[in-house]
Each structure stands twice: as structure tokens, then as C-alpha cells.
Design a protein around this motif. Structure first.
Motif, PDB file in Angstrom:
ATOM      1  N   THR A  72      -0.744  80.603  80.783  1.00  0.00           N
ATOM      2  CA  THR A  72      -0.384  79.440  79.987  1.00  0.00           C
ATOM      3  C   THR A  72      -0.714  78.198  80.797  1.00  0.00           C
ATOM      4  O   THR A  72      -0.081  77.953  81.827  1.00  0.00           O
ATOM      5  N   PRO A  73      -1.721  77.434  80.385  1.00  0.00           N
ATOM      6  CA  PRO A  73      -2.094  76.259  81.173  1.00  0.00           C
ATOM      7  C   PRO A  73      -1.019  75.164  81.146  1.00  0.00           C
ATOM      8  O   PRO A  73      -0.458  74.866  80.089  1.00  0.00           O
ATOM      9  N   LEU A  74      -0.717  74.634  82.314  1.00  0.00           N
ATOM     10  CA  LEU A  74       0.183  73.482  82.432  1.00  0.00           C
ATOM     11  C   LEU A  74      -0.648  72.314  82.920  1.00  0.00           C
ATOM     12  O   LEU A  74      -1.113  72.311  84.055  1.00  0.00           O
ATOM     13  N   SER A  75      -0.853  71.336  82.070  1.00  0.00           N
ATOM     14  CA  SER A  75      -1.679  70.199  82.469  1.00  0.00           C
ATOM     15  C   SER A  75      -0.848  69.066  83.040  1.00  0.00           C
ATOM     16  O   SER A  75      -1.299  68.322  83.891  1.00  0.00           O
ATOM     17  N   ASP A  76       0.382  68.927  82.561  1.00  0.00           N
ATOM     18  CA  ASP A  76       1.219  67.826  83.010  1.00  0.00           C
ATOM     19  C   ASP A  76       2.671  68.281  82.975  1.00  0.00           C
ATOM     20  O   ASP A  76       3.201  68.571  81.900  1.00  0.00           O
ATOM     21  N   ALA A  97      24.288  71.140  90.053  1.00  0.00           N
ATOM     22  CA  ALA A  97      22.878  70.801  89.883  1.00  0.00           C
ATOM     23  C   ALA A  97      22.495  70.701  88.416  1.00  0.00           C
ATOM     24  O   ALA A  97      23.032  71.415  87.563  1.00  0.00           O
ATOM     25  N   ALA A  98      21.576  69.808  88.150  1.00  0.00           N
ATOM     26  CA  ALA A  98      20.917  69.710  86.852  1.00  0.00           C
ATOM     27  C   ALA A  98      19.419  69.666  87.125  1.00  0.00           C
ATOM     28  O   ALA A  98      18.962  68.858  87.947  1.00  0.00           O
ATOM     29  N   LEU A  99      18.681  70.563  86.498  1.00  0.00           N
ATOM     30  CA  LEU A  99      17.228  70.591  86.635  1.00  0.00           C
ATOM     31  C   LEU A  99      16.626  70.220  85.291  1.00  0.00           C
ATOM     32  O   LEU A  99      16.807  70.929  84.303  1.00  0.00           O
ATOM     33  N   HIS A 100      15.942  69.086  85.269  1.00  0.00           N
ATOM     34  CA  HIS A 100      15.303  68.593  84.051  1.00  0.00           C
ATOM     35  C   HIS A 100      13.800  68.835  84.187  1.00  0.00           C
ATOM     36  O   HIS A 100      13.166  68.262  85.078  1.00  0.00           O
ATOM     37  N   THR A 101      13.255  69.663  83.318  1.00  0.00           N
ATOM     38  CA  THR A 101      11.827  69.964  83.376  1.00  0.00           C
ATOM     39  C   THR A 101      11.131  69.280  82.210  1.00  0.00           C
ATOM     40  O   THR A 101      11.570  69.381  81.061  1.00  0.00           O
ATOM     41  N   GLU A 102      10.058  68.577  82.531  1.00  0.00           N
ATOM     42  CA  GLU A 102       9.261  67.865  81.534  1.00  0.00           C
ATOM     43  C   GLU A 102       7.877  68.502  81.498  1.00  0.00           C
ATOM     44  O   GLU A 102       7.217  68.616  82.530  1.00  0.00           O
ATOM     45  N   ILE A 103       7.461  68.940  80.305  1.00  0.00           N
ATOM     46  CA  ILE A 103       6.176  69.625  80.153  1.00  0.00           C
ATOM     47  C   ILE A 103       5.432  69.028  78.969  1.00  0.00           C
ATOM     48  O   ILE A 103       5.985  68.925  77.878  1.00  0.00           O
ATOM     49  N   SER A 104       4.189  68.672  79.184  1.00  0.00           N
ATOM     50  CA  SER A 104       3.343  68.176  78.101  1.00  0.00           C
ATOM     51  C   SER A 104       2.414  69.283  77.619  1.00  0.00           C
ATOM     52  O   SER A 104       2.026  70.159  78.396  1.00  0.00           O
ATOM     53  N   GLY A 105       2.086  69.213  76.345  1.00  0.00           N
ATOM     54  CA  GLY A 105       1.073  70.109  75.798  1.00  0.00           C
ATOM     55  C   GLY A 105       1.546  71.480  75.374  1.00  0.00           C
ATOM     56  O   GLY A 105       0.728  72.315  74.990  1.00  0.00           O
ATOM     57  N   LEU A 106       2.837  71.745  75.432  1.00  0.00           N
ATOM     58  CA  LEU A 106       3.364  73.033  74.995  1.00  0.00           C
ATOM     59  C   LEU A 106       4.441  72.812  73.953  1.00  0.00           C
ATOM     60  O   LEU A 106       5.116  71.788  73.955  1.00  0.00           O
TER      61      LEU A 106
END
Length: 143
Positions: A72-76, A97-106
Motif C-alpha cells: 500500500t503506497p504511502l505518499s504523505d 500517550a496520544a498518537l495522531h496519524t495523518e495519511i493522505s491518499g488513502l
């Protein structure tokens, strides 16, 4: 199993209140300081920031590894880690802890699946599992 890699750092001086943290190779050389939010002067880093930076970068690497394994390509993408210092009932301290993940294009479902899988393989996630409160959030540009 033997460790694949061992990082070595030494803290000296007054710990978080004006001490110093140095890695054995000299790449990391930081002055420590109590943050202004805790009544300190600031002007240096603190253990919570170091933990946040380590976990964010480790989790992001785990995310990239999981995505690559699933082709699965991750571009950003980015991971923002928030580490909170919390007092315990006994008068000691712990972290949350809080982990905030930001992913573009999915799409959201795919992004959340990758984040959940990264949380299973990340060494920081595994080391803290069951020991501290951890909140995961995932956002995409499709959200």
C-alpha cells in the motif's frame, strides 16, 4: 534473542532541571529543562519531549513498514505523538500517550487498518502496551 541495536545515552547534572543528556556517539547532546508549563524556565528539552519524538518516529517507521508489506503506497504521512505527564494516586508520576496519524491518499478504513497494524509492531507501542493509556487517532484527506 539478542538486541539488533542498543542505543546508549547518559544523563548527568540535575536531571530534568538543568541536566544534560548525551548519546555515546555524541550525536545527541541536549540540555534538559523543566518546561514553563510545569513552573520551570524552559530553554531545554525534557524527557517527555524525547519520548514523544522517539515514539513518533518509531511509529511512523512501523507504519511505513506495514504499508510496504501490504503493498500500500504511502505518499504523505505523519505521526504526532503527545506524551502527557500524569500524577498517580500514590504521589508518583506516569505518562499517557496520544498518537495522531495523518495519511493522505488513502480511504479512512485502509488508513485505520494500517495504523492498528503499526501499533502491533512498533517497539514503543509494544513496550508500553498495558502500562499506560494510549489513544490512537487517524485522519486522511478523504475524511
Amino acid at each position: 534473542m539478542p538486541a539488533l541495536y542498543t542505543a546508549i545515552a547518559t544523563a548527568t547534572g540535575e536531571g530534568r532541571a538543568g541536566g544534560r543528556a548525551v548519546s555515546d556517539d555524541g550525536t545527541l547532546d541536549l540540555t534538559l529543562a523543566v518546561p514553563a508549563a510545569l513552573g520551570g524556565r524552559g530553554g531545554g528539552t525534557n524527557p517527555e519531549q524525547l519520548f514523544a519524538a522517539g515514539w513518533a518516529s518509531c511509529f511512523h517507521s512501523a507504519l511505513k513498514t506495514v504499508a510496504a508489506a501490504e503493498k500500500t503506497p504511502l505518499s504523505d504521512s505523519a505521526v504526532v505523538a503527545e506524551i502527557g505527564l500524569v500524577t498517580t494516586e500514590s504521589g508518583g508520576f506516569t505518562i499517557e500517550a496520544a498518537l495522531h496519524t495523518e495519511i493522505s491518499g488513502l480511504d479512512q478504513a485502509t488508513a485505520e487498518r494500517l495504523v492498528a497494524r503499526a501499533h502491533e509492531v512498533c517497539p514503543y507501542s509494544n513496550a508500553t502496551r498495558g502500562n499506560i493509556a494510549v489513544r490512537l487517532t487517524t485522519t486522511t484527506d478523504a475524511s
